[in-house]
Scaffold this motif. Structure first.
Motif, PDB file in Angstrom:
ATOM      1  N   PRO A   8       0.848  -1.193   0.000  1.00 46.78           N
ATOM      2  CA  PRO A   8       0.000   0.000   0.000  1.00 46.78           C
ATOM      3  C   PRO A   8       0.885   1.245   0.000  1.00 46.78           C
ATOM      4  O   PRO A   8       2.021   1.193   0.456  1.00 46.78           O
ATOM      5  N   PRO A   9       0.386   2.369  -0.496  1.00 52.52           N
ATOM      6  CA  PRO A   9       1.208   3.584  -0.596  1.00 52.52           C
ATOM      7  C   PRO A   9       1.821   4.015   0.743  1.00 52.52           C
ATOM      8  O   PRO A   9       2.954   4.482   0.784  1.00 52.52           O
ATOM      9  N   GLU A  10       1.094   3.853   1.835  1.00 51.48           N
ATOM     10  CA  GLU A  10       1.639   4.247   3.145  1.00 51.48           C
ATOM     11  C   GLU A  10       2.841   3.385   3.510  1.00 51.48           C
ATOM     12  O   GLU A  10       3.862   3.873   3.983  1.00 51.48           O
ATOM     13  N   LYS A  11       2.725   2.084   3.314  1.00 51.54           N
ATOM     14  CA  LYS A  11       3.815   1.156   3.630  1.00 51.54           C
ATOM     15  C   LYS A  11       5.017   1.402   2.717  1.00 51.54           C
ATOM     16  O   LYS A  11       6.157   1.319   3.157  1.00 51.54           O
ATOM     17  N   GLU A  12       4.748   1.688   1.457  1.00 44.30           N
ATOM     18  CA  GLU A  12       5.827   1.955   0.514  1.00 44.30           C
ATOM     19  C   GLU A  12       6.602   3.199   0.929  1.00 44.30           C
ATOM     20  O   GLU A  12       7.834   3.227   0.883  1.00 44.30           O
ATOM     21  N   GLU A  17      11.406   5.722   3.525  1.00 47.61           N
ATOM     22  CA  GLU A  17      11.954   6.521   4.617  1.00 47.61           C
ATOM     23  C   GLU A  17      12.922   5.690   5.460  1.00 47.61           C
ATOM     24  O   GLU A  17      13.979   6.172   5.850  1.00 47.61           O
ATOM     25  N   TYR A  18      12.559   4.455   5.700  1.00 48.11           N
ATOM     26  CA  TYR A  18      13.429   3.578   6.473  1.00 48.11           C
ATOM     27  C   TYR A  18      14.743   3.324   5.728  1.00 48.11           C
ATOM     28  O   TYR A  18      15.814   3.369   6.325  1.00 48.11           O
ATOM     29  N   ASN A  19      14.671   3.063   4.439  1.00 44.63           N
ATOM     30  CA  ASN A  19      15.872   2.834   3.635  1.00 44.63           C
ATOM     31  C   ASN A  19      16.782   4.062   3.644  1.00 44.63           C
ATOM     32  O   ASN A  19      18.006   3.935   3.722  1.00 44.63           O
ATOM     33  N   GLU A  20      16.214   5.254   3.575  1.00 42.63           N
ATOM     34  CA  GLU A  20      17.000   6.486   3.637  1.00 42.63           C
ATOM     35  C   GLU A  20      17.661   6.638   5.004  1.00 42.63           C
ATOM     36  O   GLU A  20      18.818   7.033   5.102  1.00 42.63           O
ATOM     37  N   PHE A  21      16.907   6.322   6.061  1.00 44.04           N
ATOM     38  CA  PHE A  21      17.454   6.395   7.404  1.00 44.04           C
ATOM     39  C   PHE A  21      18.636   5.436   7.558  1.00 44.04           C
ATOM     40  O   PHE A  21      19.667   5.788   8.123  1.00 44.04           O
ATOM     41  N   VAL A  22      18.489   4.224   7.063  1.00 42.68           N
ATOM     42  CA  VAL A  22      19.561   3.223   7.146  1.00 42.68           C
ATOM     43  C   VAL A  22      20.796   3.713   6.401  1.00 42.68           C
ATOM     44  O   VAL A  22      21.923   3.566   6.879  1.00 42.68           O
TER      45      VAL A  22
END
Length: 158
Positions: A8-12, A17-22
């Protein structure tokens, strides 16, 4: 209609955001820099070892005994520096250059013993934890040498 595997768009958005944080918090390392540090640290350890051999020979040790003094000296220095909390800093900076030689093995034996001695006492702390890191190495080394000895013996029968 959404694909079966699509998020879903929210999860995507959360995933991006998580990948950028990592990416932001993951340290980047230079392979060439790490190799140079390991080379320098390993070289320093080897120079110390050679100095011990030369000193032992100067005090009368023969060709067979001088390397044994070197081994004992390097193990002693490694355990001493581990106890003074100097070797872990040295190993963190030098990487494999400090962990591969016999000094790294001595450090891996001494570090758990020193760490758990204070909190759990001599018997259950030092005695039980001393082989947590190097114990499997010793176990598999002995087992592998036994297995290869059996294979060599059987091979020699033919």
């Amino acid at each position: 209609m959404m694909k079966k595997d699509a998020l879903p768009p929210e999860k995507e958005m959360q995933q991006k955001e998580y990948n950028e944080f990592v990416k932001q918090v993951t340290p980047t390392y230079s392979l060439a820099g790490n190799m140079a540090k390991a080379f320098v640290v390993g070289g320093v350890i080897c120079c110390i070892g050679q100095a011990i051999i030369n000193t032992a020979k100067a005090f009368g040790a023969d060709e067979e005994m001088a390397p044994m003094w070197c081994t004992l000296g390097l193990i002693f220095l490694s355990v001493l520096l581990t106890g003074l909390n100097i070797y872990p800093t040295f190993a963190k900076w030098g990487g494999a250059g400090a962990l591969v030689p016999i000094t790294g093995f001595a450090n891996s034996v001494a570090a758990p013993a020193i760490e758990f001695r204070g909190s759990e006492g001599n018997v259950f702390g030092c005695g039980a934890k001393i082989f947590t890191i190097c114990g499997p190495v010793i176990l598999y080394g002995i087992f592998t040498s036994w297995l290869l000895g059996v294979i060599y013996y059987v091979w020699g029968m033919f």
